[in-house]
Design a protein around this motif. Structure first.
Motif: not given
Length: 347
Positions: A10, A39, A42-43, A45-46, A332-333, A336, A338
Motif C-alpha cells: 500500500g 499487474g 500491483l501484487s 503493492l497488495r 498505481f491506484e 488497482d 480498475r
C-alpha cells in the motif's frame, strides 16, 4: 534521479535515489523514455509478493542507451532499445533452447533474487541493464512518439499474449476462448487474430474493455463468469473450445478456462498464479493439455517488432492512461481499482 519505490504493501512513492552506473563490462545504462505498470507490480503493492525491503519497481521499459561497458559490442549509446522483463545471457542451455526466461544468469527487473539482492526496476529515469548485448533489442532509427506505446507493450504484455496463444495451440481457423480482459487478455486477442484464428471469444464484464477487445479482433463477448459463464461458452460453441487462454492467474479463472475447454483441448496459461491449486482431476477427466508459464520475451520480441514497425500489429491501445513518472502513485491506484487497464509512465 527519480524512481518509483514500493516501501511496503500500500505504500508506493516517487523519490530521489542514486543514479545507476556501469558496474560490469556487460552492462548498459538506459535513459527511460516510457515505462509500464503491470499487474505483478500491483501484487507487490497488495502484499502478495514478498517485500523484504523497499524496491525500485517496474519491469517494462523502453529507452535510449546512454553508456555501455567495455564488453558490450552490439548496443551503442544513442540506440533506442526495448528491455524484456528479465535479463539473459543468450548462451546457457535454456537460452539456446529458446527459453531465456529460465536463463541461468538471468534476473527480473524490480525483483529480489534468491540471495536477497535486487535488480532495480524500470519505473525510473535511468536503469542499469546487465547482459546488455543479449538482453536489449535495438529498434532501427528513432521511432515516432505514436509508436512508443506499442513498442513498450512488446516488453511484456504483447509477448505474453502471443505466447499464451501458442501454448493454447492457436492457428489458422481456430476458435479461441480468452479468460481475462486486462492487458494480457487484450494482447492475446491481437495474437490470435495475428495467428489467423477464425473466432475469438473474450470473457469480460466491463463495457470499455469489451469495446477494446472487439477493436482488437474479438468476434464474441461473454459477460458472465464462473459456472454461468462456462455454461454459456459450452452452449455457444456446442461443447466448448479446443483452444482456451487463461490470462488472469486466479483459481477461479483457471477453473473457468478448464470448464470452457472441450475434451481433448488445450489450455494456455500465462496469468501469474497466486494461491492457485492445480485442479488436476478436472484436467484428467477431460483429457486436456495444459501449457504455459512466464513469457520468453527476448525470444519472441524480434518477430513481433517487425510487425509493429510495419504497422500490422498495434498493441499500444492497452495503455489507456498516460502519467508523468512523478504521478506514479495515482497511476498505481487507478489500475488497482480498475479505472484503467494499464498506465504508461513517462520520466
Amino acid at each position: 534521479m527519480l524512481a518509483v519505490v514500493i516501501h511496503a504493501p500500500g505504500d508506493v512513492r516517487v523519490q530521489e535515489v542514486p543514479e545507476p552506473r556501469i558496474e560490469e563490462p556487460t552492462d548498459a545504462l538506459v535513459r527511460v523514455v516510457a515505462a509500464g505498470v503491470c499487474g505483478s507490480d500491483l501484487s507487490v503493492l497488495r502484499g502478495l509478493s514478498p517485500l523484504p525491503r523497499p524496491v525500485r519497481s517496474g519491469h517494462e521499459f523502453v529507452g535510449v542507451v546512454e553508456d555501455v561497458g567495455i564488453g558490450v559490442t552490439t548496443v551503442r549509446p544513442g540506440d533506442f532499445v526495448l528491455a524484456p522483463f528479465s535479463t539473459s545471457d543468450g548462451d546457457c542451455p535454456h537460452c539456446r533452447r529458446g527459453v531465456p526466461i529460465a536463463c541461468e544468469k538471468g534476473r527480473l527487473f524490480g525483483e529480489f533474487g534468491p540471495d536477497g539482492s535486487v535488480l532495480d526496476g524500470g519505473q525510473a529515469e535511468f536503469v542499469r541493464v546487465p547482459l546488455a548485448d543479449t538482453t536489449l533489442l535495438t529498434v532501427p532509427g528513432t521511432p515516432p512518439e505514436e509508436l512508443v506505446p506499442s513498442l513498450l507493450a512488446l516488453t511484456d504484455v504483447m509477448s505474453t499474449g502471443h505466447e499464451a496463444a501458442l501454448h493454447a495451440g492457436v492457428g489458422p481457423g481456430a476458435t479461441v476462448v480468452i479468460v481475462g480482459d486486462g492487458a494480457v487478455g487484450q494482447c492475446a486477442v491481437l495474437a490470435c487474430r495475428r495467428l489467423k484464428a477464425e473466432r475469438i471469444i473474450i470473457m469480460s464484464r466491463h463495457p470499455r474493455r469489451q469495446q477494446l477487445a472487439r477493436a482488437h479482433g474479438a468476434t464474441d463477448v461473454v459477460t458472465t463468469r464462473g459456472e454461468e459463464g462456462t455454461a454459456e461458452v459450452i452452449d455457444l460453441l456446442g461443447g466448448g473450445s479446443g483452444h482456451v487462454i487463461e490470462a488472469v492467474g486466479t483459481l477461479q479463472a483457471m477453473r473457468q478456462a478448464i470448464g470452457c475447454t472441450r475434451p481433448g483441448g488445450q489450455v494456455g496459461y500465462v496469468g501469474l498464479p497466486w494461491d492457485v491449486t492445480l485442479p488436476l482431476w478436472e484436467l484428467f477427466a477431460k483429457n486436456l493439455s495444459l501449457s504455459g508459464g512466464g513469457s520468453n520475451v527476448r525470444a519472441v520480441m524480434p518477430e513481433l517488432l517487425d510487425d509493429v514497425l510495419k504497422g500490422t500489429l498495434q498493441p499500444g491501445g492497452v495503455f489507456d492512461a498516460d502519467h508523468a513518472l512523478t504521478d506514479a502513485p495515482r497511476a498505481f491506484e487507478d489500475m488497482d481499482v480498475r479505472r484503467c487497464i494499464k498506465p504508461i509512465l513517462r520520466p
